[in-house]
Every structure is written in C-alpha cells, then in structure tokens.
Design a protein around this motif. Structure first.
Motif, PDB file in Angstrom:
ATOM      1  N   SER A  62       0.856  -1.195   0.000  1.00 52.53           N
ATOM      2  CA  SER A  62       0.000   0.000   0.000  1.00 52.53           C
ATOM      3  C   SER A  62       0.885   1.235   0.000  1.00 52.53           C
ATOM      4  CB  SER A  62      -0.900   0.020   1.242  1.00 52.53           C
ATOM      5  OG  SER A  62      -0.123   0.225   2.402  1.00 52.53           O
ATOM      6  N   TRP A  63       0.291   2.366  -0.390  1.00 51.91           N
ATOM      7  CA  TRP A  63       1.022   3.633  -0.363  1.00 51.91           C
ATOM      8  C   TRP A  63       1.396   4.000   1.059  1.00 51.91           C
ATOM      9  CZ3 TRP A  63       3.236   5.310  -4.486  1.00 51.91           C
ATOM     10  CH2 TRP A  63       2.658   5.108  -5.750  1.00 51.91           C
TER      11      TRP A  63
ATOM     12  N   VAL B  18      -7.032   6.688  -5.551  1.00 47.13           N
ATOM     13  CA  VAL B  18      -6.094   5.629  -5.177  1.00 47.13           C
ATOM     14  C   VAL B  18      -5.458   5.845  -3.808  1.00 47.13           C
ATOM     15  CG1 VAL B  18      -5.582   5.159  -7.591  1.00 47.13           C
ATOM     16  CG2 VAL B  18      -4.092   6.684  -6.305  1.00 47.13           C
ATOM     17  N   PHE B  19      -5.464   7.073  -3.356  1.00 54.53           N
ATOM     18  CA  PHE B  19      -4.873   7.419  -2.053  1.00 54.53           C
ATOM     19  C   PHE B  19      -5.305   8.845  -1.769  1.00 54.53           C
ATOM     20  CE2 PHE B  19      -1.283   8.579   0.838  1.00 54.53           C
ATOM     21  CZ  PHE B  19      -1.424   7.526   1.723  1.00 54.53           C
ATOM     22  N   PRO B  20      -5.529   9.202  -0.484  1.00 53.34           N
ATOM     23  CA  PRO B  20      -5.957  10.579  -0.242  1.00 53.34           C
ATOM     24  C   PRO B  20      -4.970  11.610  -0.814  1.00 53.34           C
ATOM     25  CG  PRO B  20      -5.805   9.323   1.828  1.00 53.34           C
ATOM     26  CD  PRO B  20      -5.550   8.368   0.716  1.00 53.34           C
ATOM     27  N   PHE B  21      -3.681  11.412  -0.540  1.00 51.31           N
ATOM     28  CA  PHE B  21      -2.680  12.365  -1.039  1.00 51.31           C
ATOM     29  C   PHE B  21      -2.148  11.886  -2.386  1.00 51.31           C
ATOM     30  CE2 PHE B  21      -2.614  12.888   3.570  1.00 51.31           C
ATOM     31  CZ  PHE B  21      -2.897  14.240   3.638  1.00 51.31           C
TER      32      PHE B  21
ATOM     33  N   VAL C 139      -7.904  11.255   6.641  1.00 46.55           N
ATOM     34  CA  VAL C 139      -7.894  12.565   5.997  1.00 46.55           C
ATOM     35  C   VAL C 139      -9.278  13.195   5.994  1.00 46.55           C
ATOM     36  CG1 VAL C 139      -7.487  13.757   3.835  1.00 46.55           C
ATOM     37  CG2 VAL C 139      -5.919  11.997   4.596  1.00 46.55           C
ATOM     38  N   LEU C 140     -10.282  12.361   5.715  1.00 48.17           N
ATOM     39  CA  LEU C 140     -11.637  12.898   5.609  1.00 48.17           C
ATOM     40  C   LEU C 140     -12.304  12.984   6.968  1.00 48.17           C
ATOM     41  CD1 LEU C 140     -12.709  10.997   2.415  1.00 48.17           C
ATOM     42  CD2 LEU C 140     -11.786  13.290   2.615  1.00 48.17           C
TER      43      LEU C 140
ATOM     44  N   PHE D 186     -15.496  10.553  -1.063  1.00 50.20           N
ATOM     45  CA  PHE D 186     -14.346   9.916  -1.707  1.00 50.20           C
ATOM     46  C   PHE D 186     -14.069   8.578  -1.038  1.00 50.20           C
ATOM     47  CE2 PHE D 186     -13.747  14.175  -3.119  1.00 50.20           C
ATOM     48  CZ  PHE D 186     -13.023  14.079  -4.290  1.00 50.20           C
ATOM     49  N   GLU D 187     -13.687   7.624  -1.823  1.00 47.22           N
ATOM     50  CA  GLU D 187     -13.263   6.359  -1.244  1.00 47.22           C
ATOM     51  C   GLU D 187     -11.979   5.908  -1.932  1.00 47.22           C
ATOM     52  OE1 GLU D 187     -15.898   2.582  -0.805  1.00 47.22           O
ATOM     53  OE2 GLU D 187     -16.658   4.197   0.488  1.00 47.22           O
ATOM     54  N   VAL D 188     -11.112   5.278  -1.162  1.00 48.06           N
ATOM     55  CA  VAL D 188      -9.868   4.773  -1.746  1.00 48.06           C
ATOM     56  C   VAL D 188     -10.084   3.349  -2.245  1.00 48.06           C
ATOM     57  CG1 VAL D 188      -7.527   3.993  -1.200  1.00 48.06           C
ATOM     58  CG2 VAL D 188      -8.288   6.271  -0.499  1.00 48.06           C
TER      59      VAL D 188
ATOM     60  N   ASP E  79      -4.612   1.705   2.816  1.00 46.54           N
ATOM     61  CA  ASP E  79      -4.867   2.988   2.156  1.00 46.54           C
ATOM     62  C   ASP E  79      -6.311   3.456   2.357  1.00 46.54           C
ATOM     63  OD1 ASP E  79      -2.268   3.205   1.382  1.00 46.54           O
ATOM     64  OD2 ASP E  79      -2.590   2.534  -0.677  1.00 46.54           O
ATOM     65  N   CYS E  80      -7.223   2.480   2.500  1.00 45.31           N
ATOM     66  CA  CYS E  80      -8.621   2.856   2.725  1.00 45.31           C
ATOM     67  C   CYS E  80      -8.770   3.508   4.094  1.00 45.31           C
ATOM     68  CB  CYS E  80      -9.526   1.639   2.621  1.00 45.31           C
ATOM     69  SG  CYS E  80      -9.275   0.732   1.091  1.00 45.31           S
TER      70      CYS E  80
ATOM     71  N   SER F 201      -1.140  -5.241   4.772  1.00 42.39           N
ATOM     72  CA  SER F 201      -2.510  -5.308   4.275  1.00 42.39           C
ATOM     73  C   SER F 201      -2.703  -4.253   3.185  1.00 42.39           C
ATOM     74  CB  SER F 201      -3.490  -5.035   5.421  1.00 42.39           C
ATOM     75  OG  SER F 201      -4.735  -4.658   4.885  1.00 42.39           O
ATOM     76  N   PRO F 202      -3.175  -4.673   2.000  1.00 37.86           N
ATOM     77  CA  PRO F 202      -3.362  -3.686   0.935  1.00 37.86           C
ATOM     78  C   PRO F 202      -4.457  -2.675   1.262  1.00 37.86           C
ATOM     79  CG  PRO F 202      -4.084  -5.876   0.240  1.00 37.86           C
ATOM     80  CD  PRO F 202      -3.485  -6.030   1.598  1.00 37.86           C
TER      81      PRO F 202
ATOM     82  N   ASN G 170      -7.717   7.066   4.170  1.00 38.53           N
ATOM     83  CA  ASN G 170      -8.741   7.970   3.668  1.00 38.53           C
ATOM     84  C   ASN G 170      -9.620   8.473   4.812  1.00 38.53           C
ATOM     85  OD1 ASN G 170      -9.700   9.196   1.273  1.00 38.53           O
ATOM     86  ND2 ASN G 170     -11.544   7.957   1.448  1.00 38.53           N
TER      87      ASN G 170
END
Lengths: 328, 207
Positions: free
Chosen positions: A41-42, A131-134, B79-80, A158-160, B72-73, B68-69, B76
């Motif tokens: 993941s990022w 794909v990612f927030p940033f 941030v939100l 928004f959803e990643v 990234d979720c 875990s991939p 989010n």
C-alpha cells in the motif's frame, strides 16, 4: 564499490523507470545494487521510507508534501523529491448512470445543483474512487468536481480503491466514478461500464504524477548514491521516451510476476496506447531536473494538497516548507 | 473494570479492532490483549468492508498488519475527518519515535481515534509489536526446520544414488560427498544436488 540500496515501489505501470533502470543495467552503471521492494500500500511505502526500512521510493507527488508537512496523520519528515518520473497519465471515468445524468442536465442546471437536489431528497451521496488521499488522482477529481460546480467536501464522498479493483467496483456500483491511470479507464470503456469525461492533462497540463522520493537525511548521508539514483532514473525515463520498441520491452518486463503481474497485452495497452484520439502515448515519462519555470505548478500542488486536510489557509512557513522537497 | 497492569479503575477499557490475515498471529495477539484487560471489538481476517466496520464499531484503536493492501482505505478515513463521526488517525507518537520505528519493523501499523491519549495507546502497540515479533520468530524457526528436512531428503537421495551406481556402502557414500563438498567449498546439500543432477543427466536418476 557497489552500494546496495532498497527502493520501495508500487506495482503500477508507472513503476517502469525503476524496472527499466534495473533491467538495462543503468543502476549498475552508477555503482548501485538495487533491490526493488514491492509494497502492499502507499501508506506502507510512506512509513517504511520515513523510518528507514527502504532508502528511496516511487512516490505520489502530493505524498512528498504530506510527509514534509505531516498532514493527515502522515509521519513528519524532511523529504526530497528531485525527479518527476512521469507527468499526467490519469483520466476520470464515470458510470453510465452518472454519464446519463450529466448529459441530461438542462439549461441553468449543473452537476453540482443536481447532486445537491438529490441529496436534499434524501438520495444516496455519490462516491468517487481515488487511489490514495494524497494523490494527483484526488486533486484531479476535486478540480473536475469544482469545474462542474460540485463541492468536493460536501456534495460527494471519496473512497480509496486500489487501481486493480477500480473497474470491478464501478461495475458493482460501489463507486460512481473514479480517477486512475491507464489501462483501467480504457478497460472500463471497452467493457461498456463507463465513459471517460476528462483526462488529467486537460485538467492540469503536465501534472507531476509520480516522483522519486527519499528522506533528506538519507540523501545527505549518501550523496553519491543519490546522484547515481537520479542519473539512472533519468536515463530510464529517456529510454522509455525512446520509441515504441522500448515501450514494448518495458511492458514485457513489467508483466512478470515479480512486478505488476498483469498480462503483457494489458500493459502494452497502458504503455503504448493513446487515449481519446490523442497521437502520443498517454503516459509520458520525464526525469528532467525541475526548473524555476515550474515553480507555480508546485505552488498549486502545495496549496491543493494542504487543502485536503484543512479548510484553513496555509501559512507562509508551511507553504515554504511544502515546496522544499522539490528544491524550490 | 480494573486494569491489572495499571491498577486504575477509572477509565473504561479500550476497544481494539484487529485486522490480520494470519489467523494464528491474530489469535495470539487477541489472547494477549484480553489478558491485559482491553476490550477487543473484533478480529477481521480480511479487510473487506473495513471502512464500514470501523464506522459502525467505532474502535479506539485499529491494529493492522502493515502488509494489508487495505491500509490505504483507512488512510482515507484519517484525511476525511470532517465527514466521519469518529475519525481515526495514524498512530504517530512524536514523543516516542522508537515505538513507531519498532512497530514498522515488526509489521504493525496502528490507527487511533482522534484525541486519544498516546500514553494509553502506546502499551497496546507495544504488545502487538512483541506478539508480531514472537510470531515471526516462530515462523522462521518452522521454516528452518522445513528447510533442514528438505536438505536431509536431498542428501539421502544423493547417497542412495551413489550406493546404487558406485557400489558404495552408506558410510562411504556420505564420506565421498563430504569430501567433494569440502574440496568445492560447498554446503553438503548443494553437493548432493549436483550429484543428483549428474545421475539424472546420465539417465540413472530414477531409483
């Protein structure tokens, strides 16, 4: 003496400069023995870079700013992003239903007014996949939404979604639109699931998509490796811009299981194809040194990245700090 | 509820959500956290619908396998924060960089509800780090045993070939390989592999 370095990459088409530099021996020519370490993941790529588990990384350009400023729970580290690896290359695809809604707008109506009206009727809020927030993807979606009178913070959600799951999520109705790199936009169109409404180049010409990232501390401790790394990647980017034959080769290298692990035909589509009637390949590699004339673009990048986490304006110190990774 | 570790009765125990695809490791960590007096909300083996789950169960802390991939979720949600009733943020304890660095090394990432006191979160992260490390050590040990077993099988096969085709007894076969390995500066198992290859090339591999 060969220096060993570990570079974190995400298995995407635009990780090509790293794979090319490895396969063609450009790293070796710079006395570097490089291990490319695929990250899940990022977020993990960022954390491993921040805490020294990897030396350098394939990075989303807004991520460099988030790291530098410690935005949105990101670790706060002085970072460097001396090279833009590729520019633009994303597109926005909307579901057939959303496309119909847009084309059915009447005089005086905007997508924004339609979405707000739907919300006030108690209808479900539309979901946009990024794909990612940033990421440039988030910033490009927000630009497109604003152009269509939509408030990205109030009118939509928004959803990643990892790129590989974008098309499936659109099909399953989990998201109503997405912004992603190729080949996923073309795949959605080919399968009759979506319509491309904007390309990143239209929204933000020459937008810095991915950069080479490392911590300033690592760069200072390893000046030779840093120079070698930028030289090798610059050569790899030039090589990727050196004709279709090279791109085909890169597609084959990327398609193996230790890299992107997608069929070569799909990667060829991403690396060789044009989009929406263009003449050049959609994805453009760069690798050139950042020059002063690009400062305004990076200033917008800092401002828009900061706005993701705060509605307060950016202060002068943060603004200057946000530009530092790029050498401005 | 009295926390056995701190003896404090005032604060309610923390709700922990554990996301780990390794069921064995998750079970070990769950046990350790329960023993330490934390309330475990749930254990997810896959991060499917993770964001939904977090929104509904509102844990104080989420512990996620760093590979875990779906991390990234969660980012989010961090941030939100404006759109979430109880935002989670990545646990980045600036007073204690060591904790974070060791967590990343051990493969642990953590998200906490915004406003949580880092002093309450740190022990949980430390328990997770310790258990992840322990599990990794166990896994390495198991792998070593497996490798040794596989090596032993190869050596036995090579010995068998030498006994059959060179009329060596078991001892002689072993010593012949041992000698060869020393001469070539090889591990015994690599010599065994070479011996097998040679016999297979000669068509004598099928015992």
């Amino acid at each position: 003496m060969q220096q060993e370095i570990r570079i974190g990459v995400i298995a995407l088409t635009d990780s090509a400069p790293f794979v090319v530099a490895q396969k063609t021996g450009f790293f070796e020519a710079e006395n570097l023995t490089v291990e490319l370490v695929k990250q899940a993941s990022w977020a993990t790529l960022r954390d491993k870079l921040a805490y020294g588990e990897i030396d350098a990384a394939h990075m989303l350009s807004p991520m460099a700013i988030a790291l530098q400023l410690g935005l949105g729970g990101s670790p706060k580290k002085d970072v460097l992003a001396p090279l833009v690896l590729n520019r633009s290359g994303n597109a926005i695809t909307v579901s057939k239903a959303l496309a119909a809604l847009i084309s059915g707008l009447v005089e005086g109506e905007t997508l924004g007014s339609a979405l707000r009206a739907a919300k006030s009727r108690g209808e479900r809020v539309m979901v946009f996949g990024t794909v990612f927030p940033f990421s440039m993807h988030t910033l490009q979606l927000r630009r497109w939404l604003r152009l269509n009178d939509v408030d990205p913070d109030q009118d939509v959600r928004f959803e990643v979604v990892p790129p590989i799951r974008m098309v499936g999520s659109l099909q399953a109705g989990l998201i109503d639109a997405f912004c992603v790199g190729e080949p996923y936009n073309s795949l959605a169109v080919n399968e009759g699931l979506g319509t491309i409404v904007a390309t990143s180049n239209g929204l933000w010409p020459k937008a810095p998509e991915k950069v080479l990232g490392c911590t300033r501390a690592w760069a200072q401790e390893n000046p030779e490796a840093m120079t070698g790394l930028t030289n090798a990647l610059r050569r790899a980017c030039l090589w990727l811009e050196g004709g279709m034959e090279n791109r085909s080769k890169a597609a084959a290298w990327l398609s193996t299981s230790d890299h992107v692990n997608l069929p070569g035909s799909v990667l060829e589509m991403a690396l060789l194809a044009t989009i929406k009637g263009g003449t050049d390949p959609f994805i453009q590699f760069d690798g050139a040194e950042l020059t002063e004339d690009q400062r305004p673009m990076f200033e917008s990048l800092v401002v828009e990245t900061h706005a993701l986490t705060s509605s307060r304006p950016l202060d002068a110190i943060q603004f200057a700090s946000g530009l530092k990774p790029f050498g401005f | 509820m009295v926390n056995s570790k701190t003896g404090k009765a005032a604060t309610p125990p923390l709700k922990v959500l554990l996301v780990d695809e390794e069921p064995g490791r998750a079970a070990i960590l769950e046990r350790a956290l329960l023993d330490a007096g934390y309330v475990l909300v749930s254990r997810l083996s896959s991060a499917d619908r993770l964001v939904e789950h977090v929104a509904v169960s509102q844990p104080d802390i989420v512990i996620v396998d760093i590979d875990s991939p779906d991390r990234d979720c969660l980012e989010n949600m961090a941030v939100l924060s404006r759109s979430n009733p109880k935002p989670v943020i990545m646990f980045s304890d600036e007073d204690n960089e060591e904790t974070i660095a060791s967590a990343i090394k051990a493969g642990v990432s953590a998200y906490v509800a915004d406003g949580m006191n880092p002093d309450r979160v740190r022990p949980i992260v430390q328990v997770a780090v310790a258990r992840f490390r322990e599990f990794q050590a166990l896994k390495n040990e198991l792998q070593k045993t497996r490798d040794q077993l596989a090596d032993r099988k190869l050596i036995d096969k090579a010995k068998g070939l030498l006994m059959k085709h060179r009329n060596f007894n078991e001892d002689e076969a072993y010593h012949a390989m041992r000698k060869l390995a020393m001469e070539r500066n090889q591990r015994l198992v690599d010599t065994a592999r070479n011996v097998i290859e040679v016999f297979e090339m000669l068509g004598g591999g099928g015992l």
